[in-house]
Design an enzyme around this catalytic site. Structure first.
Site, PDB file in Angstrom:
ATOM      1  CB  THR A 149      31.831  32.523  24.537  1.00 14.01           C
ATOM      2  OG1 THR A 149      31.107  32.610  25.975  1.00 14.01           O
ATOM      3  CG2 THR A 149      32.852  33.025  24.273  1.00 14.01           C
ATOM      4  CB  THR A 172      29.457  28.625  28.058  1.00 17.97           C
ATOM      5  OG1 THR A 172      29.733  27.316  27.102  1.00 17.97           O
ATOM      6  CG2 THR A 172      29.082  28.276  29.536  1.00 17.97           C
ATOM      7  CB  CYS A 173      29.421  33.994  28.007  1.00 16.63           C
ATOM      8  SG  CYS A 173      30.794  33.372  28.368  1.00 16.63           S
ATOM      9  CB  ALA A 174      25.252  33.621  24.924  1.00 21.90           C
TER      10      ALA A 174
END
Length: 166
Positions: free
Chosen positions: A58, A60-62
């Site tokens: 996703t 944001t996680c990246a």
């Protein structure tokens, strides 16, 4: 007692609350991209930043993984530990593609980390995944900072987490 957070404004709950500042974090057995098990002892004597998130796939996680990787190169005696339920292979592929070599990216796919650290999501389409949270410990595994990000789609407060290391 669960914690209430949101996913794009919709209420979501976690299994509990983050470890309290001043407590010692629990041991864990997480798996790296080479299928090696890493435990708390693997990082003995280092300050730790646990960057916990639902999935590396996703945006944001990246983004949080990239940001902490960038900051990690400036920190002596500190390790950034990315944790998600993603399989080790997916985590390894992402880190290789992104050139993330200043962080440890570990999978909780066969451990109790999410429950032990009380970040497992208990409902919503993300049920069973980990919430977005940051836990910072000193070199003796004592919690010095936590953030349960209130909206899963938002990035954590990097400045506050990194300031807790000083």
């Amino acid at each position: 007692m669960s914690t209430t957070i949101t996913l794009k404004g919709n209420e979501v709950h976690t299994i509990g609350t983050l470890p309290s500042v001043g407590t010692i974090v629990k041991d864990f057995a997480l798996v790296d991209s080479g299928l090696n098990v890493k435990t708390l002892e693997s990082f003995e004597g280092k300050k730790k930043v646990f960057n916990i998130f639902p999935s590396i796939d996703t945006p944001t996680c990246a983004a949080s993984s990239r940001k902490f990787n960038e900051e990690a190169s400036k920190l002596d005696g500190t390790v950034i530990i990315n944790v998600s339920k993603d399989l080790p292979f997916a985590l390894g592929r992402f880190c290789a593609a992104e050139g993330l070599n200043n962080v440890e990216t570990l999978s909780d796919f066969r451990s109790s980390f999410g429950d032990d650290y009380e970040v497992t999501i208990t409902d919503s389409p993300l049920k069973g995944l980990l919430s977005r949270a940051v836990i910072v410990t000193d070199e003796n595994n004592k919690v010095v900072y936590t953030e349960q990000v209130s909206e899963i789609a938002d990035e954590p407060n990097y400045e506050a987490a990194l300031a807790a290391l000083k």
